[in-house]
Motif scaffolding. Structure first.
Motif, mmCIF file in Angstrom:
data_model
loop_
_atom_site.group_PDB
_atom_site.id
_atom_site.type_symbol
_atom_site.label_atom_id
_atom_site.label_comp_id
_atom_site.label_asym_id
_atom_site.label_seq_id
_atom_site.Cartn_x
_atom_site.Cartn_y
_atom_site.Cartn_z
ATOM 1 N N ALA A 47 -1.811 -7.139 8.891
ATOM 2 C CA ALA A 47 -2.844 -7.198 9.931
ATOM 3 C C ALA A 47 -3.998 -6.248 9.154
ATOM 4 O O ALA A 47 -3.921 -5.383 8.584
ATOM 5 N N SER A 48 -5.032 -6.397 9.984
ATOM 6 C CA SER A 48 -6.256 -5.789 9.615
ATOM 7 C C SER A 48 -6.046 -4.200 9.923
ATOM 8 O O SER A 48 -5.307 -3.669 10.677
ATOM 9 N N VAL A 49 -6.584 -3.206 9.142
ATOM 10 C CA VAL A 49 -6.359 -1.877 9.244
ATOM 11 C C VAL A 49 -7.975 -1.203 9.541
ATOM 12 O O VAL A 49 -8.806 -1.531 8.676
ATOM 13 N N PRO A 50 -8.036 -0.537 10.641
ATOM 14 C CA PRO A 50 -7.068 0.034 11.331
ATOM 15 C C PRO A 50 -6.956 -0.326 12.837
ATOM 16 O O PRO A 50 -6.184 -0.261 13.625
ATOM 17 N N ASP A 51 -7.704 -1.887 13.219
ATOM 18 C CA ASP A 51 -7.538 -2.335 14.362
ATOM 19 C C ASP A 51 -6.338 -3.366 14.596
ATOM 20 O O ASP A 51 -6.299 -3.698 15.891
ATOM 21 N N ARG A 52 -5.585 -3.403 13.808
ATOM 22 C CA ARG A 52 -4.430 -4.472 13.873
ATOM 23 C C ARG A 52 -4.730 -5.952 14.211
ATOM 24 O O ARG A 52 -4.138 -6.552 15.117
ATOM 25 N N THR A 87 8.121 5.640 6.093
ATOM 26 C CA THR A 87 7.910 5.667 4.938
ATOM 27 C C THR A 87 8.527 4.726 3.836
ATOM 28 O O THR A 87 9.884 4.447 4.159
ATOM 29 N N THR A 88 7.800 3.864 3.056
ATOM 30 C CA THR A 88 8.675 3.085 2.208
ATOM 31 C C THR A 88 9.731 3.990 1.343
ATOM 32 O O THR A 88 10.755 3.391 0.940
ATOM 33 N N GLY A 89 9.141 5.365 1.047
ATOM 34 C CA GLY A 89 10.085 6.083 0.187
ATOM 35 C C GLY A 89 11.435 6.321 1.073
ATOM 36 O O GLY A 89 12.423 6.432 0.342
ATOM 37 N N GLN A 90 11.411 6.750 2.300
ATOM 38 C CA GLN A 90 12.420 6.961 3.097
ATOM 39 C C GLN A 90 13.328 5.641 3.285
ATOM 40 O O GLN A 90 14.606 5.550 3.251
ATOM 41 N N ALA A 91 12.690 4.640 3.270
ATOM 42 C CA ALA A 91 13.486 3.306 3.374
ATOM 43 C C ALA A 91 14.152 2.814 2.130
ATOM 44 O O ALA A 91 15.453 2.415 1.971
ATOM 45 N N ARG A 92 13.579 3.141 1.122
ATOM 46 C CA ARG A 92 14.228 2.827 -0.111
ATOM 47 C C ARG A 92 15.401 3.820 -0.351
ATOM 48 O O ARG A 92 16.375 3.261 -0.872
ATOM 49 N N ASP A 93 15.312 5.145 -0.126
ATOM 50 C CA ASP A 93 16.464 6.058 -0.054
ATOM 51 C C ASP A 93 17.519 5.186 0.639
ATOM 52 O O ASP A 93 18.781 5.405 0.269
ATOM 53 N N PHE A 132 8.054 -4.912 4.581
ATOM 54 C CA PHE A 132 6.986 -4.366 4.003
ATOM 55 C C PHE A 132 5.589 -4.745 4.747
ATOM 56 O O PHE A 132 5.089 -5.988 4.465
ATOM 57 N N ASP A 133 5.473 -3.970 5.836
ATOM 58 C CA ASP A 133 4.427 -4.479 6.774
ATOM 59 C C ASP A 133 3.136 -3.817 6.121
ATOM 60 O O ASP A 133 3.001 -2.547 6.160
ATOM 61 N N CYS A 134 1.974 -4.443 5.696
ATOM 62 C CA CYS A 134 0.777 -3.860 4.723
ATOM 63 C C CYS A 134 -0.020 -3.130 5.693
ATOM 64 O O CYS A 134 -0.457 -2.001 5.464
ATOM 65 N N TYR A 135 -0.023 -3.408 7.033
ATOM 66 C CA TYR A 135 -0.688 -2.407 8.248
ATOM 67 C C TYR A 135 -0.147 -1.282 8.240
ATOM 68 O O TYR A 135 -0.674 -0.013 8.130
ATOM 69 N N HIS A 136 1.055 -1.078 8.365
ATOM 70 C CA HIS A 136 1.985 0.270 8.698
ATOM 71 C C HIS A 136 1.892 0.977 7.325
ATOM 72 O O HIS A 136 1.588 2.043 7.338
ATOM 73 N N VAL A 137 2.067 0.456 6.186
ATOM 74 C CA VAL A 137 2.132 1.033 4.912
ATOM 75 C C VAL A 137 0.761 1.684 4.305
ATOM 76 O O VAL A 137 0.635 2.653 4.196
ATOM 77 N N GLN A 138 -0.245 0.909 4.726
ATOM 78 C CA GLN A 138 -1.599 1.480 4.772
ATOM 79 C C GLN A 138 -1.987 2.696 5.452
ATOM 80 O O GLN A 138 -2.415 3.599 4.895
ATOM 81 N N LEU A 139 -1.543 2.740 6.718
ATOM 82 C CA LEU A 139 -1.856 3.972 7.384
ATOM 83 C C LEU A 139 -0.997 4.945 7.273
ATOM 84 O O LEU A 139 -1.544 6.356 7.279
ATOM 85 N N LEU A 186 7.423 2.273 10.409
ATOM 86 C CA LEU A 186 6.200 2.100 11.578
ATOM 87 C C LEU A 186 5.445 3.302 10.944
ATOM 88 O O LEU A 186 5.861 4.492 10.775
ATOM 89 N N ASN A 187 4.113 3.299 11.488
ATOM 90 C CA ASN A 187 2.904 4.280 11.426
ATOM 91 C C ASN A 187 3.277 5.425 12.270
ATOM 92 O O ASN A 187 3.714 4.963 13.432
#
Length: 255
Positions: free
Chosen positions: A201-206, A152-158, A172-179, A140-141
């Motif tokens: 979801a759209s960024v930044p307004d979700r 982060t996705t890196g933390q999740a991957r580990d 993989f939530d594109c909204y959270h990952v983009q932010l 989550l952002n």
């Protein structure tokens, strides 16, 4: 392409069975939810059978919502509650035919939180494995969920690679990952073997995906070209009535 309505945001003003019916009427291919536990599983199952929609997934409960909690699985000393929440989510998922359970980490930091999260996820995988369920974790952002353990996705991957259980996957939530990280297309490609569900979801307004700084026409095409064919989760906050924001859906389903 296929799309799932996240009923935590879409038609959230209706009882969950009625929201399922609304999603079907709007043309969604599946549904997913946040915390369905206030609604009898039998009623939810009946609405799913009536509409022919599948329930893709649900979240473990947050804990003490009045105290601002947002998950329990990474909170040292709360293991008993976290595992009760996991057991509850598995029981509910089986009752309604859901496929995935998002185990929410909560607000925590440090090595103890990491170890606690790993221990609870290992428990979740062991409990879910006999039922062919997928366990998901979602970064989550820091803007929407400051202090959340998983960011982060890196933390999740580990964590996923450490536990090394094939039923543990990345949401993989594109909204959270983009932010937090950006570079959505390359991250989708690199992380595809670990991904169990994709949301947007759209960024930044979700809001709906037809606005903002991400070109979802391109992103949906990338996802399709990668061979990912499960429904994508529309987890956005509607701008007014849910039904008014669905022009994007019928265009995207043609991809």
């Amino acid at each position: 392409m296929k799309f799932s309505a996240n009923l935590g945001f879409l038609w959230a003003d209706r009882p969950l069975p009625d929201a399922i019916r609304a999603a079907h009427a709007a043309g969604f291919d599946a549904v997913e939810c946040h915390w369905p536990y206030d609604f009898p599983a039998a009623e939810v199952k009946a609405a799913l059978e009536e509409t022919g929609l599948s329930m893709l997934g649900l979240n473990t409960r947050r804990g003490d919502v009045t105290a601002g909690e947002n998950g329990l699985a990474a909170l040292p000393g709360r293991e008993t509650e976290a595992r009760e929440a996991i057991d509850q989510s598995i029981s509910y998922a089986l009752a309604v035919g859901a496929n995935c359970i998002h185990v929410m980490a909560g607000f925590a930091s440090g090595q103890q939180a990491h170890d606690c999260f790993v221990g609870n996820l290992t428990y979740a995988c062991a409990k879910a494995a006999p039922y062919d369920l997928t366990i998901l974790i979602e970064p989550l952002n820091r803007h929407d969920a400051p202090g959340y353990f998983l960011t982060t996705t890196g933390q999740a991957r580990d964590i996923i690679e450490k536990i090394a259980n094939p039923i543990l996957k990345l949401m993989f939530d594109c909204y959270h990952v983009q932010l937090m990280e950006g570079d959505i297309s390359h991250r989708l490609h690199d992380l595809l073997p670990l991904i169990g569900h994709i949301q947007f979801a759209s960024v930044p307004d979700r809001g709906p995906p037809d606005r903002g700084e991400l070109n979802y026409g391109h992103i949906f095409q990338v996802i399709r070209d990668l061979g990912y064919d499960s429904p994508l989760g529309a987890e956005y906050k509607p701008q007014g009535m849910s039904d008014w924001d669905l022009g994007w859906l019928h265009d995207a389903q043609e991809l």
